[in-house]
Structures are given as structure tokens and as C-alpha cells.
Motif scaffolding. Sequence first.
Motif, PDB file in Angstrom:
ATOM      1  N   LEU A   9       0.832  -1.203   0.000  1.00 49.26           N
ATOM      2  CA  LEU A   9       0.000   0.000   0.000  1.00 49.26           C
ATOM      3  C   LEU A   9       0.867   1.254   0.000  1.00 49.26           C
ATOM      4  O   LEU A   9       0.586   2.220  -0.720  1.00 49.26           O
ATOM      5  N   LEU A  14      -1.188   4.335  -1.550  1.00 48.98           N
ATOM      6  CA  LEU A  14      -2.581   4.183  -1.124  1.00 48.98           C
ATOM      7  C   LEU A  14      -2.662   4.250   0.402  1.00 48.98           C
ATOM      8  O   LEU A  14      -1.897   3.578   1.093  1.00 48.98           O
ATOM      9  N   LEU A  16      -4.999   3.525   3.577  1.00 52.40           N
ATOM     10  CA  LEU A  16      -6.187   2.863   4.097  1.00 52.40           C
ATOM     11  C   LEU A  16      -6.098   2.788   5.614  1.00 52.40           C
ATOM     12  O   LEU A  16      -5.006   2.692   6.176  1.00 52.40           O
ATOM     13  N   LEU A  58      -6.506  -2.863  -6.113  1.00 52.17           N
ATOM     14  CA  LEU A  58      -6.519  -1.553  -5.455  1.00 52.17           C
ATOM     15  C   LEU A  58      -5.861  -0.454  -6.283  1.00 52.17           C
ATOM     16  O   LEU A  58      -6.214   0.722  -6.121  1.00 52.17           O
ATOM     17  N   VAL A  59      -4.905  -0.797  -7.152  1.00 45.95           N
ATOM     18  CA  VAL A  59      -4.236   0.253  -7.936  1.00 45.95           C
ATOM     19  C   VAL A  59      -5.204   0.959  -8.881  1.00 45.95           C
ATOM     20  O   VAL A  59      -4.902   2.040  -9.404  1.00 45.95           O
ATOM     21  N   SER A  61      -8.120   2.015  -7.821  1.00 43.14           N
ATOM     22  CA  SER A  61      -8.948   2.869  -6.967  1.00 43.14           C
ATOM     23  C   SER A  61      -8.813   4.366  -7.244  1.00 43.14           C
ATOM     24  O   SER A  61      -9.828   5.069  -7.328  1.00 43.14           O
ATOM     25  N   PRO A  62      -7.589   4.904  -7.413  1.00 49.09           N
ATOM     26  CA  PRO A  62      -7.471   6.352  -7.635  1.00 49.09           C
ATOM     27  C   PRO A  62      -8.121   6.832  -8.940  1.00 49.09           C
ATOM     28  O   PRO A  62      -8.355   8.030  -9.109  1.00 49.09           O
ATOM     29  N   ALA A  86     -11.912  -0.263  -0.032  1.00 51.97           N
ATOM     30  CA  ALA A  86     -11.135   0.979  -0.113  1.00 51.97           C
ATOM     31  C   ALA A  86     -12.003   2.202  -0.350  1.00 51.97           C
ATOM     32  O   ALA A  86     -11.577   3.332  -0.073  1.00 51.97           O
ATOM     33  N   ASN A  87     -13.235   1.994  -0.855  1.00 53.53           N
ATOM     34  CA  ASN A  87     -14.132   3.113  -1.201  1.00 53.53           C
ATOM     35  C   ASN A  87     -15.511   2.892  -0.589  1.00 53.53           C
ATOM     36  O   ASN A  87     -16.485   2.612  -1.303  1.00 53.53           O
TER      37      ASN A  87
END
Length: 208
Positions: A9, A14, A16, A58-59, A61-62, A86-87
Motif C-alpha cells: 500500500l 494508497l 487505508l 486496489l491500484v 482505486s485512484p 477501499a471506497n
Amino acid sequence: MEQQLEHGLAQAGLVLSAQQQQQLLDYVRLLHKWNKAYNLTSVRHPDDMVVKHILDSLVVSPHLKGQQFIDVGTGPGLPGIPLAIANPDKQFTLLDSLGKRIRFIRQVLHELGLTNVTPVQSRVEDFTPEHGFDAVLSRAFASMSDMVSWCHHLPHAQGCFYALKGQVDQQEIDALPTDCSVTDIKALKVPGLEGARHLVILRAKSNE
């Protein structure tokens, strides 16, 4: 596994919470446990799951824009479950045709206390949503052309498609329907994973 996730992370930039990280680890443990009986993924070791499933999801997510997403061909909940963790402010519908996968996802939601995920057992062409989605996500389709063809009814008028790919194949882009275009290609760096990863964003030309 905990250190691997925390390090990954940080490398990916990221942030979290401790609770979110614990939910991700609990998801991996559940996936590893169920996988022995139900063969949900070819990835067998929990440490490999952290890299190949959790961080690889997760990558993205942004780059999520919007509030309503559908993960088509989600399998055991990838990338939908990690992205939902994550969201928590976004809603995710996870679609798969196999009952054992949806049963696993329901168990995950129960044990992790996730309230922003709706699992649906259906073939994509048979699923008629009550509303269009901001984006259709998938890393399961063999080609972007198939994804756009089979999922054309899922995004709303301004919605788009997010295809998670390895290398970007120009021939695959050239084979897209004439009414669909690539609006962006984002190179993704997955900590601990060798090989290229890309997020290809597509949109129907009538939506532009």
C-alpha cells in the motif's frame, strides 16, 4: 501477509485505515479457506493473493470516477471487493454466473460487514439493472470488444468501461466496435508484481 500488504500500500501510495487493512486481510483468509474446497482462484498462497488479487485490484482505486460501479465476471469478488473496502462511499454491484462464487461473496459481506456491495448471480446478457452505472469494471474478459459488446446495456449515457489488462494490444483496440473509442490508457504499477498492467478506459462515441 500483514507486512506485505502494508508495504505494498505504501509503495502504491494508497492510504487505508487499520480497519480497511484488516478487512482486506480477512478477505484473503476467507478466499484461501474457501479456495481449498471450491477452487475459486488458481492463486493458492495467501502472500501471492495479496499481490496478485488485492494490490492488483486496489491500484485502480485512484482512477474511479462516479458512485455506482458494476464488476462483471467478478469471480470471487475481484476487483470489486478490494475496491469496495477501499471506497466505502461508493456502491458496487458484483456480477457472476456461478453460484459458488456468489455464495462466497455473500459470506464475505457477512463476515466483513460490508454494506456497499450487491452480489448478483446472472449471465451479463441476462442482467437488466434498474439504473445505468457510472462505470463497468472487469479484468475477466478475453477482449475489450467482447466486454463492450456484452455489457453495452450497463453504463448510463455518460458511463464508461474500465478494462484491466496486462499489455495493451493495438490489434485489440483496432477490433473495437466503431461506436466505441479508447479515451485513456493508464499504466498501473502493482508492487511486487512483475509484468505490465494497464487500465484502459473506453466510452461509446455517442456518450462523448
